[in-house]
Design an enzyme around this catalytic site. Structure first.
Site, mmCIF file in Angstrom:
data_model
loop_
_atom_site.group_PDB
_atom_site.id
_atom_site.type_symbol
_atom_site.label_atom_id
_atom_site.label_comp_id
_atom_site.label_asym_id
_atom_site.label_seq_id
_atom_site.Cartn_x
_atom_site.Cartn_y
_atom_site.Cartn_z
ATOM 1 N N HIS A 1 0.866 -1.125 -0.044
ATOM 2 C CA HIS A 1 -0.122 -0.010 0.011
ATOM 3 C C HIS A 1 0.911 1.166 0.213
ATOM 4 O O HIS A 1 0.665 2.338 -0.789
ATOM 5 C CB HIS A 1 -0.931 0.011 1.306
ATOM 6 N N HIS B 1 -5.356 5.712 -5.698
ATOM 7 C CA HIS B 1 -6.266 6.531 -5.104
ATOM 8 C C HIS B 1 -6.881 7.595 -6.019
ATOM 9 O O HIS B 1 -6.144 7.941 -7.044
ATOM 10 C CB HIS B 1 -6.299 7.036 -3.526
ATOM 11 N N HIS C 1 -7.448 -2.358 -4.955
ATOM 12 C CA HIS C 1 -7.598 -2.940 -3.745
ATOM 13 C C HIS C 1 -8.208 -4.408 -3.571
ATOM 14 O O HIS C 1 -8.049 -4.969 -2.698
ATOM 15 C CB HIS C 1 -8.387 -1.761 -2.828
ATOM 16 N N HIS D 1 -15.091 5.594 3.346
ATOM 17 C CA HIS D 1 -13.832 4.980 3.330
ATOM 18 C C HIS D 1 -12.699 5.806 3.820
ATOM 19 O O HIS D 1 -11.766 5.507 4.890
ATOM 20 C CB HIS D 1 -13.483 4.390 1.918
ATOM 21 N N HIS E 1 -10.697 5.799 7.596
ATOM 22 C CA HIS E 1 -9.137 5.740 7.902
ATOM 23 C C HIS E 1 -8.818 6.864 8.826
ATOM 24 O O HIS E 1 -8.130 6.750 9.898
ATOM 25 C CB HIS E 1 -8.481 6.189 6.306
ATOM 26 N N PHE F 1 -1.665 6.751 4.111
ATOM 27 C CA PHE F 1 -1.554 5.426 3.262
ATOM 28 C C PHE F 1 -0.311 4.847 3.178
ATOM 29 O O PHE F 1 -0.388 3.664 3.290
ATOM 30 C CB PHE F 1 -1.788 5.976 1.934
ATOM 31 N N HIS G 1 -11.138 -2.760 3.959
ATOM 32 C CA HIS G 1 -11.120 -2.940 2.526
ATOM 33 C C HIS G 1 -12.228 -3.950 1.906
ATOM 34 O O HIS G 1 -12.689 -3.810 0.946
ATOM 35 C CB HIS G 1 -9.947 -2.384 1.699
HETATM 36 CU CU1 C2O Z 1 -5.476 2.392 -0.568
HETATM 37 CU CU2 C2O Z 1 -8.147 2.529 2.088
HETATM 38 O O1 C2O Z 1 -7.003 2.925 1.144
#
Ligand code: C2O
Length: 604
Positions: free
Chosen positions: A182, A204, A213, A343, A347, A364, A377
């Site tokens: 990631h 992203h 993902h 999402h 995070h 990230f 995810h």
């Molecule tokens: Cu690549 Cu939840 O992010």
């Protein structure tokens, strides 16, 4: 500003918990430190060999000699012909060019804060093989809601993760390497292949978000399964879109478990002061003591907006197209609805905001270090499947620039596999499935403030129009709420026209410092009654959300756009016949520069 460490120390920090001191109680910490590592004797394959032959001596079933060469090679050979052909079928692909997998030999340091961090995968010139579907005889891997798994499953998952963590750091299947996937794809370790001057690869902020993902989890899960010799092993999904799933699942919260990490927002862990997931969260001020019923009443409306009313077109759901060579920043880029919220919010909500870079989940580069990430995810991925069941036009893109975009992952046999987006569309073919759980947000439309049915209902006397900022004042720094009257080119469209094209509000030329948490909200026709529209109210169109990350040193500034579907919203506000709509932008975290605003109509 950043106290983050240089690469070697950063790598050491990964071994935790010495460098990045968690905010934990002493007892939790000592419990954490005293955990015993599993011995790695279950791992049967060594990944040290630099060939495509795995250590069991078998040739890989995939064969890059016979597989179709990368379509890109052919396309490059065809030169402009391909561009000409594809532009006939789709005007947006005049310069047809799918995003190419990165060149691992050119992987460089990723950037975090003001420092760099090493997160490149091990690579010694291995052959790249093309992805092949698992054989039809393989069992289905059915992912279960993380709050519903039983003890036997938890033990199995913990054992698999322990084995993964016990692999040597330079094994591409190791937990460290998996987490770093990631980091490399999101914090600027790769350039796009064959593009000069160089352009970062960033997965992203565009239509490659969901498929990247999906593959990431696919391989992560298969590696875990192979380590415990269980071909049915499936990740749990964090069912955050359900009333019972609105907190960090218990299996990740036990300090004695390998599924636990200390670097999480301590107010948001189970037992913390605000354990209920607030899908609208971006800063400590957003912590509110709500009952589970109150929080769910908000979250279910957020889900409805992001999955149903605000996601009627493909680009609204998946995000905008990204083609090879495109500098991601720019007005054409943009996140899809789910990528932003919930999402991105999740995070930021889960990461430890007392850490310099909001580790782990809140940046990230470090998000993959928290096992919670993979379950987060898995639910994001589940949303992709669900979305396609919600209406006739909710289908995958057919643009070859999407289908042929590709990534590289190491598989459970340490082979380097090139994965096209086109092969990721059907989870069943990947032998991935989700246990069905009740969907309790399908009909949870937001409610107009002005009907007086919400708690924030204005009293008759407080209702006043907002002071307006002129459109000519843009670009401007959004450091306080502003309202702008934006002309609507069309009004009172027929039902058929509305189905054909979604009315959208576009916030253009958003310039942010990508290493910061940035969030601002967009509300329409929201009267100034002292209670700005929130995600429960129809007036609330959505939010821009940036999860901190970074590309190249010095390239922290980033330009993007936000596009929100508003056809339903305007109808529900009774504003469909108006010539203008008043758009209010409310900064919540950070101070982005905003280039402008307009109303547009989106066919796809
Ligand atoms: Cu690549 Cu939840 O992010």
């Amino acid at each position: 500003m950043s106290s983050f460490s240089p690469p070697s120390a950063a790598a050491a920090a990964f071994l935790r918990p010495s460098l990045l001191q968690p905010k934990k109680s002493a007892s939790q910490l000592s419990a954490y430190k005293s955990r015993k590592p599993y011995s790695p004797h279950f791992a049967r394959i060594s990944c040290k060999k630099n060939s495509s032959t795995s250590d069991d001596g078998k040739e890989p079933t995939n064969n890059d000699q016979t597989s179709p060469t990368t379509r890109r090679d052919i396309l490059v050979g065809m030169g402009s012909l391909y561009g000409a052909v594809s532009s006939l079928s789709d005007p947006t692909t005049a310069l047809a060019d799918p995003i190419q997998p990165p060149d691992l030999s050119k992987c460089g340091p990723a950037t975090v804060g003001d420092d760099t961090v090493a997160c490149c995968p091990p690579f010694a010139g291995q052959k790249i093989i093309d992805f092949k579907f698992p054989s039809p005889g393989e069992p289905m891997r059915t992912r279960r809601a993380a709050h519903l798994v039983d003890k036997a499953y938890i033990e199995k998952y913990e054992k698999a993760i322990c084995l993964m963590m016990a692999l040597p750091d330079d094994d591409p299947r190791s937990f460290k390497q998996q987490a770093d996937v990631h980091c490399a794809y999101c914090n600027g370790a790769y350039d796009q292949v064959g593009i000069t001057p160089s352009v970062d690869l960033q997965i992203h902020f565009s239509w490659i978000f969901f498929p990247f993902h999906r593959y990431y989890l696919y391989f992560f899960e298969r590696i875990l399964g192979s380590l415990i010799d269980d071909p049915t092993f499936a990740l749990p999904f964090w069912n955050w879109d359900s009333p019972d799933g609105m907190q960090i699942p218990a299996i990740f919260a036990d300090p004695d478990s390998k599924l636990f990490v200390p670097l999480r927002n301590q107010k948001h862990i189970p037992g913390g002061a605000y354990p209920l997931l607030n899908m609208n969260w971006s800063k400590p001020d957003d912590d509110k003591a709500l009952t589970p019923e109150e929080q769910w009443d908000i979250n279910r409306r957020v889900m409805h907006t992001q999955m149903v009313s605000g996601a009627k077109k493909r680009t609204l759901f998946f995000g905008k197209p990204l083609k090879a060579g495109e500098v991601l920043p720019g007005d054409r880029s943009g996140q899809g609805s789910i990528e932003r919220t919930p999402h991105g919010n999740i995070h930021i909500w889960a990461g430890d905001d007392t850490q310099p870079n909001h580790e782990d989940m809140g940046n990230f580069y470090s998000a993959g270090r928290d096992p919670l990430f993979y379950s987060h995810h898995a639910n994001v991925d589940r949303m992709w499947d669900l979305w396609k069941t919600l209406g006739p036009r909710r289908t995958d893109f057919t643009d070859p620039d999407w289908l042929d975009a590709a990534f590289l992952f190491y598989d459970e046999n340490c082979r380097l596999v090139r994965c096209r987006i086109g092969d990721s569309l059907d989870n069943k073919k990947l032998k991935t499935d989700y246990n069905s759980v009740a969907i309790e947000w399908l009909h949870s439309k937001r409610i107009p403030k002005k009907t007086g049915t919400t708690k924030a209902a204005p009293s008759k006397t407080s209702k006043k129009k907002r002071e307006l900022t002129d459109l000519s004042k843009f670009p401007l720094v959004l450091n306080k709420a502003i309202s702008v009257a934006v002309p609507r080119p069309r009004k009172n469209r027929s039902k058929a026209e509305k189905e054909e094209e979604e009315e959208v509000v576009v916030v253009k030329g958003i310039e942010i410092d990508r290493s910061q948490v940035i969030k601002f909200d967009v509300a329409l026709n929201d009267d100034d009654d002292g209670a700005p529209a929130g995600p429960r109210d129809t007036e609330f169109a959505g939010s821009f959300v940036n999860v901190p990350h970074r590309q190249k040193p010095g390239a922290s500034k980033f330009k993007t756009a936000l596009t929100l579907g508003i056809t339903d919203l305007l109808e529900d506000l009774g504003a469909d016949g108006d010539d203008t709509v008043v758009v209010t932008l409310v900064p919540q975290a950070g101070e982005p520069l905003i280039g402008g605003l307009n109303i547009d109509y989106l066919a796809d």
